[in-house]
Design a protein around this motif. Structure first.
Motif, PDB file in Angstrom:
ATOM      1  N   GLY A   1       0.116  15.204  70.378  1.00 25.24           N
ATOM      2  CA  GLY A   1      -0.831  14.181  69.984  1.00 25.24           C
ATOM      3  C   GLY A   1      -0.138  13.000  69.325  1.00 25.24           C
ATOM      4  O   GLY A   1       1.073  12.797  69.449  1.00 25.24           O
ATOM      5  N   ALA A   2      -0.906  12.199  68.584  1.00 29.45           N
ATOM      6  CA  ALA A   2      -0.386  11.025  67.883  1.00 29.45           C
ATOM      7  C   ALA A   2      -1.423  10.585  66.869  1.00 29.45           C
ATOM      8  O   ALA A   2      -2.581  11.012  66.911  1.00 29.45           O
ATOM      9  N   GLY A   3      -0.993   9.702  65.937  1.00 26.30           N
ATOM     10  CA  GLY A   3      -1.913   9.201  64.930  1.00 26.30           C
ATOM     11  C   GLY A   3      -2.570  10.332  64.166  1.00 26.30           C
ATOM     12  O   GLY A   3      -1.910  11.304  63.788  1.00 26.30           O
ATOM     13  N   ASN A   4      -3.887  10.223  63.950  1.00 24.58           N
ATOM     14  CA  ASN A   4      -4.583  11.287  63.216  1.00 24.58           C
ATOM     15  C   ASN A   4      -4.957  12.470  64.094  1.00 24.58           C
ATOM     16  O   ASN A   4      -5.674  13.368  63.661  1.00 24.58           O
TER      17      ASN A   4
ATOM     18  N   PRO B   1      -8.464  16.699  72.453  1.00 25.24           N
ATOM     19  CA  PRO B   1      -9.894  16.780  72.768  1.00 25.24           C
ATOM     20  C   PRO B   1     -10.386  18.231  72.858  1.00 25.24           C
ATOM     21  O   PRO B   1      -9.581  19.137  73.107  1.00 25.24           O
ATOM     22  N   PRO B   2     -11.706  18.435  72.704  1.00 28.84           N
ATOM     23  CA  PRO B   2     -12.249  19.781  72.895  1.00 28.84           C
ATOM     24  C   PRO B   2     -11.874  20.295  74.283  1.00 28.84           C
ATOM     25  O   PRO B   2     -11.820  19.534  75.248  1.00 28.84           O
ATOM     26  N   HIS B   3     -11.622  21.596  74.365  1.00 31.60           N
ATOM     27  CA  HIS B   3     -11.141  22.164  75.623  1.00 31.60           C
ATOM     28  C   HIS B   3     -11.605  23.611  75.727  1.00 31.60           C
ATOM     29  O   HIS B   3     -12.186  24.166  74.791  1.00 31.60           O
ATOM     30  N   LYS B   4     -11.350  24.210  76.856  1.00 32.68           N
ATOM     31  CA  LYS B   4     -11.550  25.646  77.025  1.00 32.68           C
ATOM     32  C   LYS B   4     -10.443  26.182  77.920  1.00 32.68           C
ATOM     33  O   LYS B   4      -9.707  25.421  78.553  1.00 32.68           O
ATOM     34  N   HIS B   5     -10.324  27.487  77.954  1.00 29.65           N
ATOM     35  CA  HIS B   5      -9.239  28.132  78.690  1.00 29.65           C
ATOM     36  C   HIS B   5      -9.817  28.870  79.902  1.00 29.65           C
ATOM     37  O   HIS B   5      -9.790  30.092  79.988  1.00 29.65           O
TER      38      HIS B   5
ATOM     39  N   ILE C   1      -9.465  10.584  75.399  1.00 29.40           N
ATOM     40  CA  ILE C   1      -8.789  10.385  74.117  1.00 29.40           C
ATOM     41  C   ILE C   1      -7.275  10.557  74.251  1.00 29.40           C
ATOM     42  O   ILE C   1      -6.497   9.884  73.563  1.00 29.40           O
ATOM     43  N   ARG C   2      -6.830  11.431  75.149  1.00 25.88           N
ATOM     44  CA  ARG C   2      -5.385  11.619  75.327  1.00 25.88           C
ATOM     45  C   ARG C   2      -4.700  10.298  75.688  1.00 25.88           C
ATOM     46  O   ARG C   2      -3.557  10.060  75.311  1.00 25.88           O
ATOM     47  N   GLY C   3      -5.399   9.447  76.429  1.00 25.83           N
ATOM     48  CA  GLY C   3      -4.824   8.183  76.855  1.00 25.83           C
ATOM     49  C   GLY C   3      -4.607   7.188  75.730  1.00 25.83           C
ATOM     50  O   GLY C   3      -3.873   6.204  75.901  1.00 25.83           O
ATOM     51  N   THR C   4      -5.205   7.425  74.573  1.00 22.42           N
ATOM     52  CA  THR C   4      -5.042   6.510  73.440  1.00 22.42           C
ATOM     53  C   THR C   4      -3.776   6.799  72.637  1.00 22.42           C
ATOM     54  O   THR C   4      -3.398   6.002  71.771  1.00 22.42           O
ATOM     55  N   TRP C   5      -3.131   7.932  72.888  1.00 19.91           N
ATOM     56  CA  TRP C   5      -1.986   8.328  72.073  1.00 19.91           C
ATOM     57  C   TRP C   5      -0.716   7.558  72.400  1.00 19.91           C
ATOM     58  O   TRP C   5       0.212   7.491  71.589  1.00 19.91           O
TER      59      TRP C   5
ATOM     60  N   GLN D   1       0.344   5.037  69.830  1.00 21.93           N
ATOM     61  CA  GLN D   1       0.352   5.467  68.433  1.00 21.93           C
ATOM     62  C   GLN D   1       1.589   6.310  68.140  1.00 21.93           C
ATOM     63  O   GLN D   1       2.095   7.013  69.017  1.00 21.93           O
ATOM     64  N   ALA D   2       2.058   6.250  66.911  1.00 25.65           N
ATOM     65  CA  ALA D   2       3.191   7.073  66.487  1.00 25.65           C
ATOM     66  C   ALA D   2       2.715   8.454  66.067  1.00 25.65           C
ATOM     67  O   ALA D   2       1.559   8.645  65.675  1.00 25.65           O
ATOM     68  N   ILE D   3       3.619   9.424  66.152  1.00 22.82           N
ATOM     69  CA  ILE D   3       3.335  10.757  65.621  1.00 22.82           C
ATOM     70  C   ILE D   3       3.350  10.690  64.103  1.00 22.82           C
ATOM     71  O   ILE D   3       4.154   9.975  63.500  1.00 22.82           O
ATOM     72  N   ASP D   4       2.454  11.396  63.470  1.00 18.15           N
ATOM     73  CA  ASP D   4       2.351  11.426  62.020  1.00 18.15           C
ATOM     74  C   ASP D   4       3.725  11.728  61.407  1.00 18.15           C
ATOM     75  O   ASP D   4       4.346  12.760  61.736  1.00 18.15           O
ATOM     76  N   PRO D   5       4.237  10.884  60.506  1.00 18.71           N
ATOM     77  CA  PRO D   5       5.571  11.097  59.942  1.00 18.71           C
ATOM     78  C   PRO D   5       5.675  12.331  59.050  1.00 18.71           C
ATOM     79  O   PRO D   5       6.787  12.718  58.667  1.00 18.71           O
TER      80      PRO D   5
END
Length: 260
Positions: free
Chosen positions: A111-114, A149-153, A242-246, A249-253
Motif C-alpha cells: 500500500g501507500a499513504g494511510n 480495499p475490502p477483499h475475499k479469498h 483505490i489501489r490505483g491511487t497508491w 503516494q509514499a509508503i508510511d515512513p
C-alpha cells in the motif's frame, strides 16, 4: 488459552490456539499441520525425535520471529516462557518437522499513504511449504487502514472454494482497532483489542483500522479445500480503484516496524 478448532468455528479447515506458557505444553496434532509462532518470548519445540530452539522476540512489534512447522499425526512438546500462537489446518499430506528462520521471512511493505502496512509472509505459498495452511502477520501503524480495499479469498478462479480465515489481534499500548466483515449475510464492524479474534467464514472483509496512536497487529490464518494452496484474492468491485491511487503516494515512513 484461546482455542479455535474447525468444529468450534463451525467450518472445516482452519484453527488457532494462543497459549500463555511458563513451562511445558505437549499436544497431539491429530489431523492438523501446525506452526509454533512466538508472539513474545522464546521456546524449544520437540517433534519426531528432533528439537528446534526458537529465539522468538520481545513482542509482535519488535521484529520478525523464527518459527517451527509440525506435521499431522505427531506429538509436539513446547517448552518456554511467553505467548505462542499455534495456527493449524486440516492436512492431507504429512510433511517433515521443520524450522523457519527469521532471516528468511519475506517482509513486504504494501500500500501507500494511510493505507501503508507491513506483511510478514512467514508461511505464505511462495515462502514456506505446507499442505493447506497459509499464515502471515500484518502490522499497521496507528491511524492507517489495512486489509484494504475490502477483499475475499474466493472466485479468483472458477470452481475454487472459499478460504476460512482467522484474524488474531494485538494492539500496542493497550489501544483498540476495528475490523469490518460484510456481504453474503454478514455485516459486522467490531472493536478489537489485544487477544481478540475475528472469524471470516466467507464474504468481504476489510478494512482493519488502527486507531490513531495505537499500532495494530494481526495474525492471519487461512485454509480451504482447494487442490492448490493459493490466496485467491478478489477485491470488492466498488473499491478496487483505490489501489490505483497508491502510485503517487509514499509508503508510511514508520515502516518497517521493529528490527530484522
Amino acid at each position: 488459552m484461546k482455542v479455535i478448532t474447525p468444529e468450534s468455528a463451525g467450518w472445516t479447515y482452519s484453527g488457532l490456539r494462543v497459549v500463555d506458557l511458563n513451562g511445558t505444553l505437549t499436544f497431539a496434532t491429530g489431523p492438523d499441520e501446525v506452526l509454533v509462532l512466538p508472539l513474545s518470548g522464546s521456546c524449544t519445540v520437540e517433534c519426531d525425535g528432533e528439537t528446534f530452539v526458537l529465539n522468538g522476540r520481545r513482542d509482535v512489534f519488535s521484529g520478525v520471529t523464527d518459527f517451527a512447522y509440525a506435521p499431522r499425526d505427531a506429538t509436539v512438546t513446547v517448552t518456554g516462557r511467553g505467548r505462542f500462537a499455534i495456527p493449524a489446518a486440516r492436512a492431507r499430506r504429512r510433511l517433515e518437522f521443520r524450522y523457519g528462520p527469521a532471516e528468511k521471512v519475506p517482509v513486504e511493505l504494501r500500500g501507500a499513504g494511510n493505507c501503508s502496512r507491513q506483511v510478514n509472509n512467514f508461511c505464505t505459498p511462495e515462502a514456506f511449504e505446507a499442505d493447506r495452511l497459509i499464515a502471515c502477520e500484518v502490522l499497521t501503524p496507528g491511524g492507517n487502514w489495512s486489509s484494504y480495499p475490502p477483499h475475499k479469498h474466493d472466485e479468483e478462479r472458477p470452481g475454487e472454494s472459499v478460504l476460512e480465515e482467522i484474524y488474531y489481534f494485538e494492539v500496542a499500548g493497550g489501544g483498540m482497532g476495528y475490523q469490518r466483515v460484510f456481504g453474503e449475510g454478514i455485516d459486522v464492524l467490531e472493536e478489537v483489542r489485544g487477544g481478540d479474534v475475528v472469524l471470516v467464514p466467507h464474504g468481504w472483509h476489510g478494512p482493519s483500522m488502527a486507531a490513531p496512536g495505537y499500532d495494530l497487529y494481526y495474525l492471519n490464518v487461512m485454509a480451504g479445500p482447494g487442490a492448490e494452496r493459493a490466496w485467491l484474492v478478489c477485491d470488492h468491485p466498488d473499491h478496487a480503484w483505490i489501489r490505483g491511487t497508491w502510485a503517487d503516494q509514499a509508503i508510511d515512513p514508520r515502516l518497517p516496524v521493529g528490527e530484522r
